[in-house]
Write an enzyme that holds these catalytic residues in place. Structure first.
Site, short mmCIF file in Angstrom:
data_model
loop_
_atom_site.label_atom_id
_atom_site.label_comp_id
_atom_site.label_asym_id
_atom_site.label_seq_id
_atom_site.Cartn_x
_atom_site.Cartn_y
_atom_site.Cartn_z
N SER A 1 60.47 -36.87 45.83
CA SER A 1 61.57 -37.69 45.29
C SER A 1 61.01 -39.04 44.88
CB SER A 1 62.65 -37.89 46.36
OG SER A 1 63.49 -38.95 45.94
N ASN B 1 60.16 -31.23 41.24
CA ASN B 1 61.25 -32.18 41.43
C ASN B 1 61.51 -32.92 40.10
OD1 ASN B 1 63.15 -33.92 42.71
ND2 ASN B 1 61.99 -33.76 44.61
N PHE C 1 68.02 -40.15 49.24
CA PHE C 1 68.23 -39.39 50.49
C PHE C 1 69.40 -39.91 51.31
CE2 PHE C 1 63.39 -38.26 50.79
CZ PHE C 1 63.53 -37.33 49.78
N ASN D 1 69.05 -39.69 38.62
CA ASN D 1 69.60 -40.07 39.92
C ASN D 1 68.58 -40.88 40.70
OD1 ASN D 1 68.82 -38.80 42.77
ND2 ASN D 1 68.26 -37.29 41.20
#
Ligand code: FMN
Length: 349
Positions: A182, A248, A121, A117
């Site tokens: 991220s 993550n 955000f 992905n």
């Protein structure tokens, strides 16, 4: 139930665009959570024996939580709480709303049971998330809120950006996850650097310390950090008193077929498991119990959850496993932990 999902439901869902399906699931959850007889039925089906655990001063009915990113806008929490989780980590929420990256931005790596992905955000922002939570809380389980940085905020301004979001959301979370990991926000992962991380975290902890209820913080780390970088994060966690979420998604692609290697974004699911577990093991070893750890990455069944708990995680979280194994995964994991006689280390024997 899991069998039915894998044999039937997944086959249907996987014919459609992943993000479209996810949005449809969240929309359905929003409707269902307003129908008490339905939520009661689902809770009944998803129920498993409690395996209580206390982490960072919070009591959890079991160690299996929902990972961040599943309910980015904090809008389906009441429904999700009925699926048997011990906690929900909602968000990642940024101070201001933002659309995220251009679509398509979520890809199923089916042959490896992974997901790539690069959502970036996408979320409704802190005020709107707070409004949703106002209508959904209290829930029977603890809620963590994951905080991130707006894409148009420079790395230098990040501390203020996170702090403003925290101030808005503070009343609604039982704990806060500071997402610096991220790979889909430019430069975000530079916030792992010792000085930057300290400048980011200290004001958040100071704000919490000044509130009537002092709530715990976790920093969610990337599995892609080098050993020295990770050691400095670990020592800071022990010094300042925050927990770590390991890990993550990864930008590494060694564990997926060639075809996927050019896809940008974070890789999760089974191909992340070993990478993530080796970071967890190292963090637990060097952390020596000085701070709590949440394990995330590649949990698709009971044995994988037990492996993380044995490596040193106090809690675990699932995301991709729900997509591949279905919503009754939590119950399957809990039944396995019970059969394996798993007992939390934080409870007196
Ligand atoms: C589509 C998608 C979106 C995600 N969004 C977030 C996010 O907003 N914040 C975050 O901290 N992690 C996010 N993650 C990472 C997950 O929380 C989790 O840490 C990671 O996927 C590894 O766990 P898994 O292998 O069980 O999926 C996302 C993961 C996926 C697949």
């Amino acid at each position: 139930m899991g069998f039915l999902y894998r044999k039937l439901v997944r086959r249907i869902l996987f014919n459609f665009n992943p993000e479209l399906m996810h949005d449809a699931a969240i929309r359905s959850a929003r409707v269902f959570q307003r129908l008490p007889p339905l939520t009661s039925l689902i809770s009944l089906l998803a129920r498993a024996k409690d395996l209580p655990v206390t982490v960072a001063g919070i009591k959890f009915k079991n160690p299996v939580g929902l990972a961040a990113g599943f309910d980015k806008n904090c809008e389906a929490a009441r429904f999700l709480a009925g699926l048997g989780f011990g906690h929900l980590e909602l968000g990642t929420v940024t101070l201001r709303p933002q659309p995220g990256n251009p679509k398509p931005r979520v890809f199923r790596v089916r042959e490896s049971k992974g997901i790539i992905n690069r959502m970036g955000f996408n979320n409704v922002g802190a005020w709107e998330a707070a409004r949703s939570l106002e209508g959904l809380l209290p829930l029977p389980i603890p809620v963590g809120i994951s905080l991130g940085k707006n894409a148009d905020c420079s790395i230098e301004d990040a501390p203020r950006n996170y702090l403003e979001a925290l101030k808005i959301l503070y009343p609604y979370g039982n704990y806060f996850a500071v997402n610096v990991s991220s790979p889909n926000t430019l430069q975000l992962r530079r916030l792992h650097e010792a000085q930057r991380l300290r400048q980011l975290i200290e004001p958040l902890l100071a704000f919490a310390a000044g509130q009537r209820e002092v709530k715990p913080f976790f920093v969610k780390v990337t599995p892609d950090l080098d050993a020295t970088g990770m050691e400095s994060v670990i020592e800071m966690a022990a010094e300042l008193g925050f927990g770590l979420i390991t890990t993550n998604t990864t930008v590494k692609r060694e564990t997926v077929p060639q075809h996927w290697r050019s896809y940008e974004g974070g890789l999760s699911g089974l191909p992340l498991k070993d990478v993530s577990n080796s970071v967890l093991g190292r963090v637990a070893e060097l952390g020596r119990g000085r701070f709590p750890i949440i394990g995330s990455g590649g949990i698709f069944d009971g044995p994988a959850a037990l492996e993380k708990l044995t490596l040193g995680a106090d809690l675990v979280q699932v995301y991709s496993g729900l997509v591949y194994e279905g919503p009754f995964l939590v119950k399957e994991i809990l039944k396995y932990l019970e059969r394996s006689n798993w007992r939390s280390r934080s409870l007196p024997v």
